[in-house]
Design an enzyme around this catalytic site. Structure first.
Site, PDB file in Angstrom:
ATOM      1  N   SER A   1       0.847  -1.200   0.000  1.00 57.63           N
ATOM      2  CA  SER A   1       0.000   0.000   0.000  1.00 57.63           C
ATOM      3  C   SER A   1       0.875   1.239   0.000  1.00 57.63           C
ATOM      4  CB  SER A   1      -0.893   0.013   1.239  1.00 57.63           C
ATOM      5  OG  SER A   1      -1.479   1.285   1.399  1.00 57.63           O
TER       6      SER A   1
ATOM      7  N   TYR B   1      -1.424  -1.460  10.136  1.00 54.32           N
ATOM      8  CA  TYR B   1      -1.659  -1.741   8.706  1.00 54.32           C
ATOM      9  C   TYR B   1      -0.365  -1.572   7.915  1.00 54.32           C
ATOM     10  CZ  TYR B   1      -3.701  -1.308   3.998  1.00 54.32           C
ATOM     11  OH  TYR B   1      -4.007  -1.471   2.668  1.00 54.32           O
TER      12      TYR B   1
HETATM   13  P1  NDP Z   1     -12.004  -4.846  -0.085  1.00 57.07           P
HETATM   14  O1  NDP Z   1     -12.272  -4.771   1.377  1.00 57.07           O
HETATM   15  O2  NDP Z   1     -12.857  -4.088  -1.024  1.00 57.07           O
HETATM   16  O3  NDP Z   1     -11.984  -6.381  -0.554  1.00 57.07           O
HETATM   17  C1  NDP Z   1     -11.210  -7.290   0.181  1.00 57.07           C
HETATM   18  C2  NDP Z   1     -11.213  -8.637  -0.461  1.00 57.07           C
HETATM   19  O4  NDP Z   1     -10.346  -9.476   0.308  1.00 57.07           O
HETATM   20  C3  NDP Z   1     -12.567  -9.302  -0.478  1.00 57.07           C
HETATM   21  O5  NDP Z   1     -12.713 -10.010  -1.674  1.00 57.07           O
HETATM   22  C4  NDP Z   1     -12.526 -10.244   0.718  1.00 57.07           C
HETATM   23  O6  NDP Z   1     -13.292 -11.423   0.543  1.00 57.07           O
HETATM   24  C5  NDP Z   1     -11.060 -10.650   0.693  1.00 57.07           C
HETATM   25  N1  NDP Z   1     -10.594 -11.134   1.986  1.00 57.07           N
HETATM   26  C6  NDP Z   1     -10.579 -10.507   3.190  1.00 57.07           C
HETATM   27  N2  NDP Z   1     -10.092 -11.335   4.127  1.00 57.07           N
HETATM   28  C7  NDP Z   1      -9.785 -12.495   3.519  1.00 57.07           C
HETATM   29  C8  NDP Z   1      -9.253 -13.726   3.959  1.00 57.07           C
HETATM   30  N3  NDP Z   1      -8.931 -13.934   5.237  1.00 57.07           N
HETATM   31  N4  NDP Z   1      -9.080 -14.713   3.044  1.00 57.07           N
HETATM   32  C9  NDP Z   1      -9.408 -14.533   1.749  1.00 57.07           C
HETATM   33  N5  NDP Z   1      -9.923 -13.382   1.276  1.00 57.07           N
HETATM   34  C10 NDP Z   1     -10.108 -12.388   2.151  1.00 57.07           C
HETATM   35  O7  NDP Z   1     -10.459  -4.404  -0.243  1.00 57.07           O
HETATM   36  P2  NDP Z   1      -9.706  -3.709  -1.488  1.00 57.07           P
HETATM   37  O8  NDP Z   1     -10.173  -4.280  -2.752  1.00 57.07           O
HETATM   38  O9  NDP Z   1      -9.739  -2.261  -1.286  1.00 57.07           O
HETATM   39  O10 NDP Z   1      -8.192  -4.145  -1.174  1.00 57.07           O
HETATM   40  C11 NDP Z   1      -7.513  -5.152  -1.891  1.00 57.07           C
HETATM   41  C12 NDP Z   1      -6.045  -5.087  -1.523  1.00 57.07           C
HETATM   42  O11 NDP Z   1      -5.508  -3.814  -1.873  1.00 57.07           O
HETATM   43  C13 NDP Z   1      -5.783  -5.257  -0.012  1.00 57.07           C
HETATM   44  O12 NDP Z   1      -4.615  -6.007   0.182  1.00 57.07           O
HETATM   45  C14 NDP Z   1      -5.559  -3.819   0.461  1.00 57.07           C
HETATM   46  O13 NDP Z   1      -4.780  -3.761   1.624  1.00 57.07           O
HETATM   47  C15 NDP Z   1      -4.862  -3.234  -0.754  1.00 57.07           C
HETATM   48  N6  NDP Z   1      -4.949  -1.789  -0.848  1.00 57.07           N
HETATM   49  C16 NDP Z   1      -6.170  -1.159  -0.980  1.00 57.07           C
HETATM   50  C17 NDP Z   1      -6.230   0.216  -1.054  1.00 57.07           C
HETATM   51  C18 NDP Z   1      -7.533   0.950  -1.174  1.00 57.07           C
HETATM   52  O14 NDP Z   1      -7.526   2.189  -1.036  1.00 57.07           O
HETATM   53  N7  NDP Z   1      -8.659   0.288  -1.432  1.00 57.07           N
HETATM   54  C19 NDP Z   1      -5.014   1.033  -1.040  1.00 57.07           C
HETATM   55  C20 NDP Z   1      -3.797   0.266  -0.907  1.00 57.07           C
HETATM   56  C21 NDP Z   1      -3.780  -1.084  -0.825  1.00 57.07           C
HETATM   57  P3  NDP Z   1     -14.764 -11.634   1.245  1.00 57.07           P
HETATM   58  O15 NDP Z   1     -15.720 -10.877   0.405  1.00 57.07           O
HETATM   59  O16 NDP Z   1     -14.991 -13.090   1.152  1.00 57.07           O
HETATM   60  O17 NDP Z   1     -14.647 -11.104   2.629  1.00 57.07           O
END
Ligand code: NDP
Length: 246
Positions: free
Chosen positions: A141, A154
């Site tokens: 991130s 985080y």
């Molecule tokens: P969301 O919260 O929108 O989506 C998260 C996804 O991760 C969902 O599909 C969820 O699945 C899945 N997930 C959560 N926990 C688990 C687990 N234990 N095992 C498997 N799947 C899991 O997050 P984003 O799309 O925003 O983020 C995606 C990545 O990008 C993350 O790593 C985040 O840290 C990173 N990121 C995001 C930023 C942002 O501004 N959005 C900025 C920088 C980095 P389910 O629906 O089943 O819970």
């Protein structure tokens, strides 16, 4: 352009947010996609449906990435179904933001179990089960490059992901596997927008050169490139995807 035809790609956390956009873009580029989710079966099925309706090939597989046995079973099920996995996209993640003094032991454990142990679990499986000449794309991130109160655990978890990326690249390079991380800036998903007033979102948007936050598609396009053979000479790098925020 089908730059990814013949490739089988596992995307963790692809039920929604950035992961869902990544899965769809990879499929449009010709890849067969495994859509992993933890609890969001309906959303994962929806991602698969969107891919298959566009003529693509995808399946949904449940696994909590923080659980080693579930990750191992997911790798085995994916290989049974598609015969191999070429690319691993470690997108699954959570973000807990609290002042350090308010962060509980449970918060700390959950943050690290999903973001760090999750990445560790999938890469450990990939070490022996990913196909030769494959690719791994981890998710860090842009918050690791700024110093924002409440982001302590985080950014600590994401810094660990960046270091695992660098070291692992040297361990699997002999098999032709390249390993990189992507560091999105603020991106329009539930993880970022939930609980934030519009003025906070606007202020963070103003930190980019383009006065906007990212869209999941902005990040997905970069992952498509990193998953392609054209990106093979890039390894152990952390690619900022943040419109010049940092
Ligand atoms: P969301 O919260 O929108 O989506 C998260 C996804 O991760 C969902 O599909 C969820 O699945 C899945 N997930 C959560 N926990 C688990 C687990 N234990 N095992 C498997 N799947 C899991 O997050 P984003 O799309 O925003 O983020 C995606 C990545 O990008 C993350 O790593 C985040 O840290 C990173 N990121 C995001 C930023 C942002 O501004 N959005 C900025 C920088 C980095 P389910 O629906 O089943 O819970």
């Amino acid at each position: 352009m089908n730059t990814l035809s013949e490739k089988v790609i596992l995307v963790t956390g692809a039920s929604r947010g950035i992961g869902a956009a990544v899965a769809q873009k990879l499929a449009l580029a010709g890849a067969k996609v495994i859509v992993n989710y933890a609890g969001g079966k309906e959303a994962a099925d929806q991602t698969v449906n969107l891919i298959t309706q566009n003529g693509g090939d995808a399946i949904a597989l449940q696994a909590d990435v923080s659980k080693a046995n579930e990750v191992a079973a997911m790798f085995d099920a994916a290989i049974t179904h598609y015969g191999k996995i070429d690319v691993l996209v470690n997108n699954a993640g959570i973000m807990i933001t609290k002042l350090l003094k308010d962060t509980t032991d449970e918060d700390f454990t959950r943050q690290f179990d999903i973001n760090v142990r999750g990445t560790f679990n999938t890469m450990r499986e990939a070490a022996t089960k990913l196909a030769d000449n494959g690719s791994i794309i981890n998710f860090s991130s842009t918050t690791t490059r700024v110093m924002m109160p409440t982001y302590g655990t985080y950014v600590a978890s994401k810094a660990a992901v960046e270091q695992l990326t660098r070291v692992f690249s040297k361990e699997v390079g002999a098999r032709g596997i390249n390993v990189n991380s992507v560091s999105p800036g603020p991106t329009n998903t539930e993880l970022f927008t939930k609980g934030k007033p519009q003025e906070v979102i606007d202020r963070l948007a103003s930190l980019s050169a383009f006065n906007r936050i990212g869209e999941p598609e902005d990040i997905a396009k970069i992952v498509v490139f990193l998953a392609s053979d054209d990106a093979k000479w890039i390894s152990a790098q952390n690619i900022g995807a943040n419109g010049a925020m940092a």
